[in-house]
Design a protein around this motif. Structure first.
Motif, short mmCIF file in Angstrom:
data_model
loop_
_atom_site.label_atom_id
_atom_site.label_comp_id
_atom_site.label_asym_id
_atom_site.label_seq_id
_atom_site.Cartn_x
_atom_site.Cartn_y
_atom_site.Cartn_z
N SER A 1 56.88 -5.56 63.35
CA SER A 1 55.60 -5.11 62.82
C SER A 1 54.56 -5.00 63.92
O SER A 1 54.68 -5.63 64.97
CB SER A 1 55.11 -6.06 61.73
OG SER A 1 55.06 -7.39 62.21
N ALA A 2 53.56 -4.19 63.67
CA ALA A 2 52.47 -3.99 64.62
C ALA A 2 51.24 -4.73 64.12
O ALA A 2 51.02 -4.82 62.91
CB ALA A 2 52.17 -2.50 64.75
N PRO A 3 50.44 -5.28 65.03
CA PRO A 3 49.23 -5.99 64.60
C PRO A 3 48.32 -5.08 63.78
O PRO A 3 48.22 -3.88 64.04
CB PRO A 3 48.57 -6.40 65.92
CG PRO A 3 49.67 -6.38 66.92
CD PRO A 3 50.60 -5.29 66.49
N GLY A 4 47.69 -5.64 62.77
CA GLY A 4 46.75 -4.88 61.98
C GLY A 4 45.53 -4.49 62.79
O GLY A 4 45.24 -5.07 63.84
N LEU B 1 52.89 2.98 56.61
CA LEU B 1 52.67 1.63 57.12
C LEU B 1 52.97 0.56 56.08
O LEU B 1 53.42 -0.54 56.42
CB LEU B 1 51.22 1.49 57.60
CG LEU B 1 50.80 2.43 58.72
CD1 LEU B 1 49.35 2.17 59.11
CD2 LEU B 1 51.72 2.29 59.92
N ARG B 2 52.71 0.87 54.83
CA ARG B 2 52.96 -0.12 53.77
C ARG B 2 53.16 0.62 52.45
O ARG B 2 52.50 1.61 52.19
CB ARG B 2 51.79 -1.11 53.65
CG ARG B 2 51.97 -2.15 52.57
CD ARG B 2 50.96 -3.27 52.67
NE ARG B 2 51.14 -4.22 51.57
CZ ARG B 2 50.55 -5.41 51.48
NH1 ARG B 2 49.74 -5.80 52.46
NH2 ARG B 2 50.77 -6.20 50.46
N VAL C 1 56.79 -5.55 47.50
CA VAL C 1 56.61 -4.89 48.79
C VAL C 1 57.91 -4.24 49.21
O VAL C 1 58.92 -4.91 49.41
CB VAL C 1 56.14 -5.88 49.87
CG1 VAL C 1 55.93 -5.15 51.20
CG2 VAL C 1 54.87 -6.59 49.43
N LEU C 2 57.91 -2.91 49.35
CA LEU C 2 59.10 -2.19 49.80
C LEU C 2 59.06 -1.87 51.28
O LEU C 2 60.09 -1.86 51.96
CB LEU C 2 59.28 -0.90 48.99
CG LEU C 2 59.91 -1.07 47.60
CD1 LEU C 2 58.94 -1.71 46.63
CD2 LEU C 2 60.39 0.25 47.06
N VAL C 3 57.85 -1.59 51.77
CA VAL C 3 57.66 -1.30 53.20
C VAL C 3 56.42 -2.05 53.66
O VAL C 3 55.39 -2.03 52.98
CB VAL C 3 57.48 0.21 53.46
CG1 VAL C 3 57.15 0.47 54.94
CG2 VAL C 3 58.70 1.01 53.04
N ASN C 4 56.53 -2.72 54.82
CA ASN C 4 55.33 -3.32 55.42
C ASN C 4 55.52 -3.40 56.92
O ASN C 4 56.32 -4.18 57.42
CB ASN C 4 55.05 -4.71 54.86
CG ASN C 4 53.66 -5.20 55.24
OD1 ASN C 4 52.92 -4.51 55.93
ND2 ASN C 4 53.31 -6.39 54.79
N ARG C 5 54.78 -2.55 57.63
CA ARG C 5 54.85 -2.52 59.09
C ARG C 5 53.64 -3.21 59.72
O ARG C 5 53.46 -3.15 60.94
CB ARG C 5 54.92 -1.06 59.58
CG ARG C 5 56.07 -0.26 58.99
CD ARG C 5 56.05 1.18 59.49
NE ARG C 5 57.06 2.00 58.82
CZ ARG C 5 58.33 2.04 59.18
NH1 ARG C 5 58.75 1.32 60.19
NH2 ARG C 5 59.18 2.79 58.51
N ILE C 6 52.80 -3.82 58.92
CA ILE C 6 51.54 -4.39 59.39
C ILE C 6 51.66 -5.90 59.47
O ILE C 6 52.01 -6.55 58.48
CB ILE C 6 50.38 -4.01 58.45
CG1 ILE C 6 50.29 -2.51 58.28
CG2 ILE C 6 49.07 -4.57 58.98
CD1 ILE C 6 49.37 -2.07 57.16
N GLY C 7 51.38 -6.49 60.59
CA GLY C 7 51.39 -7.92 60.67
C GLY C 7 50.99 -8.44 62.05
O GLY C 7 51.49 -7.95 63.06
#
Length: 338
Positions: free
Chosen positions: A17-20, A108-109, A323-329
């Motif tokens: 994941s990429a930082p928010g 992204l989400r 949640v099916l997709v989450n690239r934010i974190g």
């Protein structure tokens, strides 16, 4: 690789994941109703939605229940729809058929917020009360004392996050989505009301996977314009609500509507165009949500909202979040001036 093996790769810890960012994301918050047999004078149906077994639109869903291509048994419809939306439609949506298809990287989400019928709603909120007679005694039978069920307008929300509006076109304009996913929407959804919004995260999530979400629509007071309402909402009200949110609220996001308000424009919907904002408040459990709704904090937030909103036009209800997709974190709070 099978869908079963692929799907977890779209969520942490499998997905790097990429930082928010503290800049607002662009969100497509689509309110959904299931393809059921409700009469047309009670629930709206989108044009060319709800098809029969030959793929033709049903003339009257209430009169032709057995012809509904999605589910012919009205008693099973709500259960079948929730199961299908999550276990089949959701997996189809994030299934990239071609190895070189990178369009989903722009998403992204993606959460599905399924309305949870036993949860609190704006028409039936805690404290709940047992039906009793004038002496405070329970009725010996519930027959004759069961109140009519007051169903909210929508059955769920598809919540999609993007860095910018151009990424929406990349994801939804993909040939796979246009040819195989959007036609499926006409079968399983009675209506889709997309709210295009700019998202301001007031209380960021610690892990991006809260179980329960309160979904609330906002309609501004007729005395003010949308810009005035949204400026007040993200600056003054956001601080007020955040101060009262803890310890119950694990995530609080404001979705500021930026979509079309006139017919004929892309993403225009007659109901969505009336919504000026959407609140998403997430909790660890239904119990925490019910405790929050009983608190003076919820009352204080509501009193502040009433200063600038048409409270009679708004509605809120409980959803179970998936949640099916989450690239934010990790997620971070959004700069209200962003």
């Amino acid at each position: 690789m099978t869908d079963l093996a692929r799907e977890p790769l779209f969520r942490p810890p499998h997905l790097p994941s990429a930082p928010g960012s503290n800049r607002p994301l662009t969100v497509l918050c689509s309110f959904l109703s299931r393809a059921d047999s409700t009469p047309l004078d009670i629930r709206r149906r989108a044009d060319d939605h709800m098809l029969d077994h030959e793929g033709n639109p049903l003339g009257d869903p209430a009169a032709h229940t057995a012809a509904n291509a999605f589910e012919t048994d009205a008693n099973l419809n709500f259960e079948h729809w929730g199961e299908y939306w999550r276990k089949v439609h959701g997996v189809r949506f994030i299934h990239a058929e071609e190895a070189d298809d990178r369009s989903l990287e722009r998403l992204l989400r993606y959460d599905q917020l399924h309305r949870f019928a036993p949860g609190p709603t704006h028409t039936d909120a805690p404290p709940y009360r047992a039906p009793v007679d004038a002496q405070g005694k329970l009725w010996p039978t519930v027959i004759g004392h069961i109140e009519p069920y007051r169903r909210p307008r929508w059955d769920g929300v598809a919540y999609l996050n993007f860095a910018g509006a151009e990424d929406i076109a990349t994801v939804l304009g993909n040939a796979r989505v246009r040819e195989k996913i959007l036609p499926e929407d006409r079968v399983i959804f009675r209506d889709i009301a997309p709210v295009l919004a700019r998202q301001y995260v007031v209380v960021p999530s610690a892990d991006g996977n809260e179980a329960v979400t309160l979904v609330k629509t906002h309609h501004r007071s007729p005395a003010i314009d949308r810009d005035t309402f949204q400026r007040w909402w993200r600056h003054e009200h956001a601080r007020h609500a955040a101060a009262h949110a803890r310890p119950w609220v694990k995530r609080y996001a404001q979705l500021h509507a930026i979509g079309p308000t006139e017919p004929g424009q892309p993403l225009y919907h007659p109901e969505a165009s009336k919504i000026d904002g959407v609140t998403l408040m997430s909790f660890a459990s239904v119990g925490d949500l019910e405790d929050f709704l009983r608190s003076s904090a919820w009352q204080a937030i509501g009193e502040d909202e009433a200063r600038m909103t048409d409270t009679k036009a708004s509605e809120w209800w409980t959803a179970i979040g998936m949640v099916l997709v989450n690239r934010i974190g990790p997620e971070v709070a959004t700069d209200p001036n962003g």
